[in-house]
Design a protein around this motif. Structure first.
Motif, PDB file in Angstrom:
ATOM      1  N   VAL A  27       0.849  -1.199   0.000  1.00 21.08           N
ATOM      2  CA  VAL A  27       0.000   0.000   0.000  1.00 21.08           C
ATOM      3  C   VAL A  27       0.883   1.246   0.000  1.00 21.08           C
ATOM      4  O   VAL A  27       0.774   2.101  -0.879  1.00 21.08           O
ATOM      5  CB  VAL A  27      -0.947   0.022   1.220  1.00 21.08           C
ATOM      6  CG1 VAL A  27      -1.774   1.307   1.238  1.00 21.08           C
ATOM      7  CG2 VAL A  27      -1.876  -1.190   1.201  1.00 21.08           C
ATOM      8  N   ILE A  28       1.764   1.332   0.989  1.00 23.62           N
ATOM      9  CA  ILE A  28       2.658   2.489   1.128  1.00 23.62           C
ATOM     10  C   ILE A  28       4.048   2.159   0.603  1.00 23.62           C
ATOM     11  O   ILE A  28       4.652   2.948  -0.123  1.00 23.62           O
ATOM     12  CB  ILE A  28       2.762   2.907   2.607  1.00 23.62           C
ATOM     13  CG1 ILE A  28       1.390   3.300   3.153  1.00 23.62           C
ATOM     14  CG2 ILE A  28       3.758   4.052   2.777  1.00 23.62           C
ATOM     15  CD1 ILE A  28       1.367   3.522   4.661  1.00 23.62           C
ATOM     16  N   PRO A 107       2.100   9.570  -3.613  1.00 23.46           N
ATOM     17  CA  PRO A 107       0.679   9.959  -3.604  1.00 23.46           C
ATOM     18  C   PRO A 107      -0.095   9.314  -2.456  1.00 23.46           C
ATOM     19  O   PRO A 107      -0.972   9.953  -1.861  1.00 23.46           O
ATOM     20  CB  PRO A 107       0.178   9.472  -4.972  1.00 23.46           C
ATOM     21  CG  PRO A 107       1.382   9.517  -5.843  1.00 23.46           C
ATOM     22  CD  PRO A 107       2.516   9.078  -4.949  1.00 23.46           C
ATOM     23  N   VAL A 108       0.219   8.060  -2.126  1.00 24.40           N
ATOM     24  CA  VAL A 108      -0.435   7.400  -1.002  1.00 24.40           C
ATOM     25  C   VAL A 108      -0.041   8.074   0.306  1.00 24.40           C
ATOM     26  O   VAL A 108      -0.886   8.354   1.167  1.00 24.40           O
ATOM     27  CB  VAL A 108      -0.073   5.900  -0.971  1.00 24.40           C
ATOM     28  CG1 VAL A 108      -0.512   5.259   0.345  1.00 24.40           C
ATOM     29  CG2 VAL A 108      -0.710   5.181  -2.149  1.00 24.40           C
ATOM     30  N   VAL A 109       1.247   8.353   0.465  1.00 25.32           N
ATOM     31  CA  VAL A 109       1.720   9.025   1.679  1.00 25.32           C
ATOM     32  C   VAL A 109       1.042  10.374   1.841  1.00 25.32           C
ATOM     33  O   VAL A 109       0.604  10.745   2.943  1.00 25.32           O
ATOM     34  CB  VAL A 109       3.256   9.192   1.640  1.00 25.32           C
ATOM     35  CG1 VAL A 109       3.729  10.081   2.781  1.00 25.32           C
ATOM     36  CG2 VAL A 109       3.935   7.824   1.713  1.00 25.32           C
ATOM     37  N   ASP A 110       0.907  11.111   0.763  1.00 23.30           N
ATOM     38  CA  ASP A 110       0.266  12.423   0.830  1.00 23.30           C
ATOM     39  C   ASP A 110      -1.181  12.304   1.289  1.00 23.30           C
ATOM     40  O   ASP A 110      -1.641  13.083   2.148  1.00 23.30           O
ATOM     41  CB  ASP A 110       0.329  13.101  -0.543  1.00 23.30           C
ATOM     42  CG  ASP A 110      -0.365  14.451  -0.543  1.00 23.30           C
ATOM     43  OD1 ASP A 110       0.104  15.361   0.172  1.00 23.30           O
ATOM     44  OD2 ASP A 110      -1.391  14.601  -1.250  1.00 23.30           O
ATOM     45  N   GLY A 204      -6.231   5.141  -6.281  1.00 21.92           N
ATOM     46  CA  GLY A 204      -7.620   5.560  -6.447  1.00 21.92           C
ATOM     47  C   GLY A 204      -8.536   4.960  -5.398  1.00 21.92           C
ATOM     48  O   GLY A 204      -9.495   5.618  -4.952  1.00 21.92           O
ATOM     49  N   ASP A 205      -8.276   3.708  -4.987  1.00 27.98           N
ATOM     50  CA  ASP A 205      -9.085   3.071  -3.948  1.00 27.98           C
ATOM     51  C   ASP A 205      -8.964   3.841  -2.629  1.00 27.98           C
ATOM     52  O   ASP A 205      -9.957   4.044  -1.922  1.00 27.98           O
ATOM     53  CB  ASP A 205      -8.645   1.625  -3.732  1.00 27.98           C
ATOM     54  CG  ASP A 205      -8.880   0.749  -4.950  1.00 27.98           C
ATOM     55  OD1 ASP A 205      -9.957   0.867  -5.570  1.00 27.98           O
ATOM     56  OD2 ASP A 205      -7.984  -0.040  -5.294  1.00 27.98           O
ATOM     57  N   LEU A 206      -7.751   4.251  -2.307  1.00 29.98           N
ATOM     58  CA  LEU A 206      -7.539   5.001  -1.075  1.00 29.98           C
ATOM     59  C   LEU A 206      -8.165   6.382  -1.160  1.00 29.98           C
ATOM     60  O   LEU A 206      -8.802   6.858  -0.208  1.00 29.98           O
ATOM     61  CB  LEU A 206      -6.042   5.118  -0.786  1.00 29.98           C
ATOM     62  CG  LEU A 206      -5.676   5.819   0.525  1.00 29.98           C
ATOM     63  CD1 LEU A 206      -6.208   5.050   1.723  1.00 29.98           C
ATOM     64  CD2 LEU A 206      -4.165   5.991   0.636  1.00 29.98           C
ATOM     65  N   ARG A 207      -8.012   7.033  -2.292  1.00 28.88           N
ATOM     66  CA  ARG A 207      -8.579   8.365  -2.460  1.00 28.88           C
ATOM     67  C   ARG A 207     -10.097   8.336  -2.285  1.00 28.88           C
ATOM     68  O   ARG A 207     -10.676   9.197  -1.610  1.00 28.88           O
ATOM     69  CB  ARG A 207      -8.208   8.932  -3.829  1.00 28.88           C
ATOM     70  CG  ARG A 207      -8.654  10.374  -4.052  1.00 28.88           C
ATOM     71  CD  ARG A 207      -8.227  10.895  -5.402  1.00 28.88           C
ATOM     72  NE  ARG A 207      -6.779  11.018  -5.502  1.00 28.88           N
ATOM     73  CZ  ARG A 207      -6.003  10.241  -6.252  1.00 28.88           C
ATOM     74  NH1 ARG A 207      -6.557   9.254  -6.973  1.00 28.88           N
ATOM     75  NH2 ARG A 207      -4.705  10.420  -6.286  1.00 28.88           N
TER      76      ARG A 207
END
Length: 215
Positions: A27-28, A107-110, A204-207
């Motif tokens: 994920v990260i 982008p995930v971290v952000d 996109g799933d996380l967003r």
């Protein structure tokens, strides 16, 4: 008789969770397997052969529960590979695999940093005892409010206890936690406790999952 007034629309900030519990690897964090793949090719092994041995439960789980060292884990990989390749090749593969480089998906971290501004963030990860060093190397040692590391708490996903520990650290009821992981079995275990589960396949799933706190 007058009709009752229509129900008010939900507040744009309303959400179904009070804390975010997020996996790390897949994920990260992502590993660079370039050297491992090169060595596998040179040894005549199919790509992924070393990972299949390294992540086999009998080799991986003792590491993730803090029962063996990195050296002992590498030795188990050597033992698993030596029936197929000469020992020097197995040793080179084990070393490359157990010391592979890694990067963080920015982008995930952000997204997670932004979400933490609105609710607690807890990393829930099956990881070895040296995880803190890895997070520091990535510059992510301050990313989350808490880190629940399987090798430190003695239980690993998908055991329900690790999710309960994470919810306790977040100070949230399990039913008010959003859980994000790239493995469906881990998501299913979280959902069984009443958590909102998100199977991560891309940023996109996380967003989408974090939209209630980020919009």
């Amino acid at each position: 008789m007058p009709k009752p007034p229509p129900a008010a629309p939900p507040h744009p900030r309303e959400r179904s969770f009070d804390a975010v519990l997020c996996d790390l690897d897949g994920v990260i964090r992502f590993y660079d397997m370039t050297e491992v793949t090169r060595l596998e090719q040179a040894a005549g092994l199919p790509p992924g052969s070393t990972a299949a041995v390294g992540y086999a439960p009998e080799n991986d789980l003792p590491l993730l529960l803090g029962r063996i060292t990195r050296r002992e884990w590498a030795a188990s990989i050597v033992r698993g590979l030596t029936p197929r390749v000469p020992r020097p090749h197995a040793q080179a593969l084990a070393h490359a695999f157990s010391h592979a480089g890694f990067r963080a998906d920015e982008p995930v971290v952000d997204l997670l940093r932004r979400a933490r501004g609105h609710c607690p963030l807890v990393l829930v990860t099956n990881a070895p005892v040296w995880l803190d060093e890895d997070l520091a190397a990535l510059g992510l040692d301050g990313l989350a409010d808490h880190v629940v590391n399987s090798s430190r708490v003695g239980t690993a996903k998908p055991d329900p206890r690790i999710y309960e520990i994470a919810a306790e650290r977040a100070g949230a009821d399990p039913g008010r936690c959003l859980f994000v992981d790239d493995r469906q079995e881990n998501v299913d275990a979280a959902a069984a406790l009443g958590m909102t589960g998100v199977h991560f396949r891309g940023v996109g799933d996380l967003r989408t999952a974090l939209a209630p706190v980020l919009t």
